[in-house]
Design a protein around this motif. Structure first.
Motif, PDB file in Angstrom:
ATOM      1  N   ARG A  98       0.834  -1.206   0.000  1.00 41.04           N
ATOM      2  CA  ARG A  98       0.000   0.000   0.000  1.00 41.04           C
ATOM      3  C   ARG A  98       0.872   1.262   0.000  1.00 41.04           C
ATOM      4  N   GLU A  99       1.927   1.243   0.797  1.00 39.98           N
ATOM      5  CA  GLU A  99       2.824   2.407   0.841  1.00 39.98           C
ATOM      6  C   GLU A  99       3.527   2.614  -0.504  1.00 39.98           C
ATOM      7  N   ALA A 100       3.928   1.524  -1.144  1.00 36.35           N
ATOM      8  CA  ALA A 100       4.589   1.630  -2.448  1.00 36.35           C
ATOM      9  C   ALA A 100       3.629   2.164  -3.501  1.00 36.35           C
ATOM     10  N   SER A 101       2.373   1.706  -3.471  1.00 42.95           N
ATOM     11  CA  SER A 101       1.407   2.199  -4.463  1.00 42.95           C
ATOM     12  C   SER A 101       1.052   3.665  -4.210  1.00 42.95           C
ATOM     13  N   GLU A 102       0.995   4.079  -2.940  1.00 45.17           N
ATOM     14  CA  GLU A 102       0.745   5.496  -2.647  1.00 45.17           C
ATOM     15  C   GLU A 102       1.910   6.362  -3.114  1.00 45.17           C
ATOM     16  N   ALA A 103       3.129   5.890  -2.929  1.00 45.21           N
ATOM     17  CA  ALA A 103       4.300   6.639  -3.399  1.00 45.21           C
ATOM     18  C   ALA A 103       4.314   6.725  -4.913  1.00 45.21           C
ATOM     19  N   LYS A 104       3.948   5.634  -5.592  1.00 47.58           N
ATOM     20  CA  LYS A 104       3.887   5.644  -7.058  1.00 47.58           C
ATOM     21  C   LYS A 104       2.812   6.593  -7.548  1.00 47.58           C
ATOM     22  N   ARG A 105       1.657   6.565  -6.893  1.00 45.24           N
ATOM     23  CA  ARG A 105       0.563   7.462  -7.277  1.00 45.24           C
ATOM     24  C   ARG A 105       0.974   8.920  -7.086  1.00 45.24           C
ATOM     25  N   ALA A 106       1.630   9.225  -5.984  1.00 46.77           N
ATOM     26  CA  ALA A 106       2.078  10.599  -5.739  1.00 46.77           C
ATOM     27  C   ALA A 106       3.118  11.027  -6.772  1.00 46.77           C
ATOM     28  N   THR A 107       4.019  10.122  -7.122  1.00 43.70           N
ATOM     29  CA  THR A 107       5.019  10.438  -8.143  1.00 43.70           C
ATOM     30  C   THR A 107       4.358  10.664  -9.497  1.00 43.70           C
ATOM     31  N   ASP A 108       3.416   9.799  -9.853  1.00 44.65           N
ATOM     32  CA  ASP A 108       2.709   9.962 -11.132  1.00 44.65           C
ATOM     33  C   ASP A 108       1.939  11.272 -11.177  1.00 44.65           C
ATOM     34  N   ASP A 109       1.273  11.625 -10.077  1.00 45.54           N
ATOM     35  CA  ASP A 109       0.539  12.890 -10.030  1.00 45.54           C
ATOM     36  C   ASP A 109       1.472  14.082 -10.186  1.00 45.54           C
ATOM     37  N   TYR A 110       2.628  13.999  -9.538  1.00 47.49           N
ATOM     38  CA  TYR A 110       3.604  15.084  -9.644  1.00 47.49           C
ATOM     39  C   TYR A 110       4.116  15.215 -11.080  1.00 47.49           C
ATOM     40  N   ILE A 111       4.422  14.087 -11.702  1.00 49.07           N
ATOM     41  CA  ILE A 111       4.916  14.118 -13.084  1.00 49.07           C
ATOM     42  C   ILE A 111       3.856  14.685 -14.016  1.00 49.07           C
ATOM     43  N   ARG A 112       2.598  14.271 -13.829  1.00 48.04           N
ATOM     44  CA  ARG A 112       1.527  14.809 -14.668  1.00 48.04           C
ATOM     45  C   ARG A 112       1.375  16.312 -14.468  1.00 48.04           C
ATOM     46  N   ALA A 113       1.477  16.770 -13.234  1.00 46.92           N
ATOM     47  CA  ALA A 113       1.311  18.197 -12.951  1.00 46.92           C
ATOM     48  C   ALA A 113       2.453  19.016 -13.552  1.00 46.92           C
ATOM     49  N   VAL A 114       3.661  18.475 -13.508  1.00 47.39           N
ATOM     50  CA  VAL A 114       4.813  19.205 -14.028  1.00 47.39           C
ATOM     51  C   VAL A 114       4.861  19.151 -15.550  1.00 47.39           C
ATOM     52  N   ALA A 115       4.520  17.995 -16.115  1.00 49.71           N
ATOM     53  CA  ALA A 115       4.655  17.807 -17.555  1.00 49.71           C
ATOM     54  C   ALA A 115       3.446  18.293 -18.345  1.00 49.71           C
ATOM     55  N   ALA A 116       2.351  18.548 -17.679  1.00 52.03           N
ATOM     56  CA  ALA A 116       1.132  18.930 -18.395  1.00 52.03           C
ATOM     57  C   ALA A 116       1.298  20.300 -19.048  1.00 52.03           C
ATOM     58  N   VAL A 117       1.003  20.332 -20.328  1.00 54.15           N
ATOM     59  CA  VAL A 117       1.040  21.583 -21.083  1.00 54.15           C
ATOM     60  C   VAL A 117      -0.372  21.800 -21.627  1.00 54.15           C
ATOM     61  N   SER A 118      -0.918  22.952 -21.361  1.00 53.51           N
ATOM     62  CA  SER A 118      -2.280  23.214 -21.807  1.00 53.51           C
ATOM     63  C   SER A 118      -2.298  23.496 -23.302  1.00 53.51           C
ATOM     64  N   SER A 119      -3.470  23.353 -23.894  1.00 53.13           N
ATOM     65  CA  SER A 119      -3.609  23.623 -25.327  1.00 53.13           C
ATOM     66  C   SER A 119      -3.352  25.096 -25.621  1.00 53.13           C
ATOM     67  N   ALA A 120      -3.694  25.983 -24.693  1.00 51.04           N
ATOM     68  CA  ALA A 120      -3.435  27.411 -24.894  1.00 51.04           C
ATOM     69  C   ALA A 120      -1.935  27.677 -24.987  1.00 51.04           C
ATOM     70  N   ASP A 121      -1.142  26.970 -24.178  1.00 53.74           N
ATOM     71  CA  ASP A 121       0.317  27.109 -24.251  1.00 53.74           C
ATOM     72  C   ASP A 121       0.855  26.633 -25.596  1.00 53.74           C
ATOM     73  N   GLU A 122       0.300  25.518 -26.082  1.00 54.29           N
ATOM     74  CA  GLU A 122       0.731  24.999 -27.383  1.00 54.29           C
ATOM     75  C   GLU A 122       0.427  25.989 -28.499  1.00 54.29           C
ATOM     76  N   VAL A 123      -0.773  26.560 -28.474  1.00 53.54           N
ATOM     77  CA  VAL A 123      -1.158  27.535 -29.509  1.00 53.54           C
ATOM     78  C   VAL A 123      -0.285  28.779 -29.402  1.00 53.54           C
ATOM     79  N   ALA A 124       0.012  29.219 -28.187  1.00 57.41           N
ATOM     80  CA  ALA A 124       0.856  30.401 -28.001  1.00 57.41           C
ATOM     81  C   ALA A 124       2.268  30.145 -28.529  1.00 57.41           C
ATOM     82  N   LYS A 125       2.797  28.948 -28.293  1.00 60.96           N
ATOM     83  CA  LYS A 125       4.118  28.617 -28.830  1.00 60.96           C
ATOM     84  C   LYS A 125       4.102  28.590 -30.350  1.00 60.96           C
ATOM     85  N   ALA A 126       3.044  28.002 -30.909  1.00 61.81           N
ATOM     86  CA  ALA A 126       2.931  27.955 -32.364  1.00 61.81           C
ATOM     87  C   ALA A 126       2.798  29.360 -32.943  1.00 61.81           C
TER      88      ALA A 126
END
Length: 128
Positions: free
Chosen positions: A77-105
């Motif tokens: 359970r502790e390992a799965s909670e740590a994995k979930r927290a890591t995945d959530d952090y990666i998604r939050a950091v790596a997420a780029v909104s569509s508005a950002d993509e359009v602005a870059k383009a």
């Protein structure tokens, strides 16, 4: 020097060193599991620690037999909670909104790096 000349004495010393280190690993795993377990009362935790201090080998064996399944579940359970927290952090950091993509383009289009057709493709891909 006689001690090191006897091969079996060296082997025996390595065996007991291995057994002692294995016991220390089990002891630290038990203590970690005791403090990780939220269902166990504080008095029971203290009682386990007291027994681990005064009757260490027997108590460690009894603990591993009696609560071994719970140790595995809590560890999993502790390992799965740590994995979930890591995945959530990666998604939050790596997420780029569509508005950002359009602005870059748009920045690339304004700089003349891409053509209007490429801008339209990037915009439609970002908004899809």
């Amino acid at each position: 020097m006689e001690f090191w000349s006897n091969f079996w004495s060296v082997i025996w010393t390595f065996f007991w060193a291995f057994a002692f280190i294995a016991y220390l690993f089990a002891l630290f795993a038990i203590i970690g599991d005791l403090f990780r377990d939220r269902a166990l009362n504080g008095w029971w935790k203290a009682l386990w620690i007291v027994f681990l201090l005064f009757v260490p080998f027997v108590t460690a064996l009894v603990y591993l037999v009696a609560r071994g399944d719970g140790m595995a579940e809590r560890g999993q359970r502790e390992a799965s909670e740590a994995k979930r927290a890591t995945d959530d952090y990666i998604r939050a950091v790596a997420a780029v909104s569509s508005a950002d993509e359009v602005a870059k383009a748009k920045t690339l289009l304004d700089a003349g790096t891409i053509s209007p057709d490429e801008f339209a493709q990037l915009k439609s891909r970002a908004l899809a």
